[in-house]
Design an enzyme around this catalytic site. Structure first.
Site, PDB file in Angstrom:
ATOM      1  N   ASP A  46       0.824  -1.204   0.000  1.00 58.19           N
ATOM      2  CA  ASP A  46       0.000   0.000   0.000  1.00 58.19           C
ATOM      3  C   ASP A  46       0.867   1.266   0.000  1.00 58.19           C
ATOM      4  O   ASP A  46       2.051   1.218   0.336  1.00 58.19           O
ATOM      5  CB  ASP A  46      -0.896  -0.035   1.248  1.00 58.19           C
ATOM      6  CG  ASP A  46      -2.200   0.724   1.047  1.00 58.19           C
ATOM      7  OD1 ASP A  46      -2.337   1.427   0.033  1.00 58.19           O
ATOM      8  OD2 ASP A  46      -3.085   0.604   1.924  1.00 58.19           O
ATOM      9  N   ASP A  93     -11.016   4.093  -1.276  1.00 59.31           N
ATOM     10  CA  ASP A  93     -11.546   3.092  -0.355  1.00 59.31           C
ATOM     11  C   ASP A  93     -13.075   3.070  -0.379  1.00 59.31           C
ATOM     12  O   ASP A  93     -13.729   4.102  -0.346  1.00 59.31           O
ATOM     13  CB  ASP A  93     -11.092   3.398   1.078  1.00 59.31           C
ATOM     14  CG  ASP A  93      -9.626   3.069   1.288  1.00 59.31           C
ATOM     15  OD1 ASP A  93      -8.904   2.895   0.290  1.00 59.31           O
ATOM     16  OD2 ASP A  93      -9.211   2.985   2.459  1.00 59.31           O
TER      17      ASP A  93
HETATM   18  C1  9PG Z   1      -5.001   0.716   5.767  1.00 61.04           C
HETATM   19  C2  9PG Z   1      -5.784   1.197   4.556  1.00 61.04           C
HETATM   20  C3  9PG Z   1      -6.433   0.048   3.779  1.00 61.04           C
HETATM   21  C4  9PG Z   1      -7.066   0.581   2.513  1.00 61.04           C
HETATM   22  C5  9PG Z   1      -6.050   1.349   1.702  1.00 61.04           C
HETATM   23  C6  9PG Z   1      -5.420   2.454   2.534  1.00 61.04           C
HETATM   24  O1  9PG Z   1      -6.026   8.939  -0.021  1.00 61.04           O
HETATM   25  N1  9PG Z   1      -5.761   8.649   1.163  1.00 61.04           N
HETATM   26  O2  9PG Z   1      -5.379   9.535   1.966  1.00 61.04           O
HETATM   27  C7  9PG Z   1      -5.902   7.327   1.593  1.00 61.04           C
HETATM   28  C8  9PG Z   1      -5.592   6.984   2.896  1.00 61.04           C
HETATM   29  C9  9PG Z   1      -5.751   5.680   3.315  1.00 61.04           C
HETATM   30  C10 9PG Z   1      -6.214   4.727   2.437  1.00 61.04           C
HETATM   31  C11 9PG Z   1      -6.527   5.076   1.162  1.00 61.04           C
HETATM   32  C12 9PG Z   1      -6.374   6.380   0.715  1.00 61.04           C
HETATM   33  O3  9PG Z   1      -6.384   3.426   2.868  1.00 61.04           O
HETATM   34  O4  9PG Z   1      -6.596   1.871   0.531  1.00 61.04           O
HETATM   35  O5  9PG Z   1      -7.612  -0.472   1.734  1.00 61.04           O
HETATM   36  O6  9PG Z   1      -5.480  -0.935   3.455  1.00 61.04           O
HETATM   37  O7  9PG Z   1      -4.875   1.917   3.731  1.00 61.04           O
HETATM   38  O8  9PG Z   1      -4.496   1.781   6.507  1.00 61.04           O
END
Ligand code: 9PG
Length: 487
Positions: free
Chosen positions: A309, A369
């Site tokens: 990730d 998400d």
């Molecule tokens: C775990 C999560 C999950 C999730 C992932 C990810 O754009 N953003 O700021 C952003 C933050 C967190 C995020 C996605 C986008 O979540 O997509 O499935 O694994 O991390 O912390």
């Protein structure tokens, strides 16, 4: 040089850097700036997001743009902050405009270098930070032109062939609140259900950056992998190997491994977990050694499906290599990880730069998400915001990417408990995952009614026959599904 593309029904005068070569479905154009003087006037433009979470979709050139507006912090995490101009019609790597006969004119880069494509009522243009990638120019029915582009990208960057199968992930039920007993119970309940992978998400590590078991997994991560494998599932694990929170051991003790700003301080590469975070400088030999150690450790524990990730953070500006473009440095880092884990470990990219991940990742998340609610009340108008609707919109607009790797639209729901989604909204998520051919859920069986358990079993066992009949219209095993009202 000036060149006129002759597509039969339409002729497109263009400014290109060298002579185009005809290929099936279009033309290959040498690297360098491209301007296609389309005759369509104001029309629809397809905008493609840089990473998994970056917005993608169609918007009119004389209307609102699609992008993350008025939030520099979100832009840093969820798009290419160095290039993105959310108030102009532009995007990453590929773009297209619709002609008067309904066909589309597509301009797409066939490699790395953070290529950008934008449009207005007169021009479809392309340029790149590093002009090393050739372009494809095609005109024809939308689905065919996107397929021709994707096939050329896959021919150059590769197409991996592992399949994830049905995935259970801990994120959209427990979030960070996981521990070895909860996981063991959840695994035990799932035994006999048609899942291939059981994937632990965020919450097992002491802090992002330090990839060891935390106190909630006192028996160690290998013990949980065994619990999962004994129940008949492939053990899966989440990690964010390119980033480190400021309080992590690695950031505190080895700041030399981090990407630095001009003053030699660690460069902030994004925000999450109520904090900023830093990037590892993957161009440094010692970072490669660190990654080797991390990936030998997690595969040594027995994990054979890795959700990697926040990977975009390995492709930001500021690394200390000389002459390697950031997307190339990123790809080399993933190739390094691949060489450590071997060919049989499934790598699911999340927050990945889309095109640089082709041929090195087995699957990629193609949207923001999902959540057990429809729209994002907190960030209205931000298409990268968490929520079921945004997740569907991005995923459906990226269905063409199936030709590059498996495309993960994120989890779907069977539970009516602990959810604000209606039956119809849950169905829309299931249809999206069927269309994208990637099925995952986070619902613990204990949260489901007997009827919902039956639905989960049936859905996870089914392989649907997918036909695309329009931009947002599909036939799923003979059933017509049109996402237009949602998208
Ligand atoms: C775990 C999560 C999950 C999730 C992932 C990810 O754009 N953003 O700021 C952003 C933050 C967190 C995020 C996605 C986008 O979540 O997509 O499935 O694994 O991390 O912390």
């Amino acid at each position: 040089m000036l060149h006129t593309f002759d597509f039969g029904s339409v002729r497109i005068p263009a400014n290109v850097t060298g002579a185009p070569i005809a290929v099936p479905g279009g033309h290959i154009v040498p690297a360098g700036p491209v301007a296609l003087l389309h005759p369509f006037g104001d029309t629809e433009f397809y905008r493609h997001g840089w990473n998994s979470w970056s917005p993608s979709g169609w918007a009119r050139t004389d209307g609102e743009t699609i992008g993350i507006k008025d939030s520099p912090r979100r832009l840093l995490t969820a798009d290419d902050a160095a290039n993105e101009t959310p108030h102009l019609h532009s995007g990453s790597a590929v773009g297209a405009v619709v002609g008067e006969d309904g066909n589309v004119l597509l301009l797409g880069a066939l490699g790395l270098g953070t290529p950008r494509v934008g449009a207005d009522g007169n021009v479809l243009w392309g340029r790149a930070e590093e002009a090393s990638a050739e372009w494809f120019v095609g005109y024809g029915p939308e689905v065919e032109v996107f397929a021709a582009y994707a096939d050329l990208v896959a021919a150059r960057l590769g197409r991996r062939s592992l399949r994830a199968g049905a995935v259970w992930s801990s994120w959209y039920s427990f979030f960070e609140d996981i521990d070895e007993d909860t996981i063991a119970r959840t695994v035990r309940d799932l035994a006999g259900y048609p899942f291939d992978v059981f994937q632990l998400d965020d919450g097992w590590e002491p802090i992002v950056g330090d990839w060891t078991a935390n106190a909630k997994f006192p028996s160690g991560m290998a013990a949980t992998a065994r619990t999962i494998a004994d129940a008949g599932f492939r053990p899966g694990l989440w990690l964010a190997p390119m980033i480190a929170l400021p309080d992590s051991d690695i950031a505190r003790t080895r700041p030399d491994l981090l990407v630095q700003d001009d003053d030699g301080r660690p460069l902030v590469s994004g925000y999450n977990w109520d904090s900023h975070y830093y990037s590892l400088d993957t161009t440094q030999a010692e970072v490669k050694d660190h990654l080797r150690e991390v990936f030998e450790r997690v595969t040594g524990w027995g994990y054979r499906y890795l959700k990697l990730d926040f990977m975009y953070a390995g492709a930001i500006t500021g690394n200390r290599s000389t002459g390697v473009h950031r997307e190339t440095a990123y790809r080399e880092a993933v190739e390094h990880i691949r060489s450590v884990v071997g060919d049989d470990v499934y790598l699911l990219g999340c927050g990945v730069p889309m095109i640089p991940s082709v041929g090195v990742f087995d699957g990629a998340r193609v949207g923001p998400d999902v959540a057990a609610f429809w729209d994002n009340a907190e960030r209205v108008g931000d298409p990268s915001g968490v929520g079921a609707r945004n997740s569907i919109v991005s995923s459906i607009n990226r269905a063409w990417m199936k030709r590059l790797y498996e495309v993960d639209p994120d989890a779907i729901y069977f539970r009516s408990a602990r959810s604000l989604l209606s039956d119809g909204e849950r169905q829309a998520l299931r249809d999206t995952a069927a269309v994208l051919e990637f099925r995952s859920t986070s619902d613990p069986l204990a949260w489901l009614t007997p009827a919902e358990r039956g639905e989960l079993r049936d859905y996870m066992e089914e392989t649907a026959l997918i036909e695309q009949t329009g931009r947002y219209a599909f036939r799923i095993s003979g059933r017509e599904v049109d996402f237009t009202p949602i998208v």
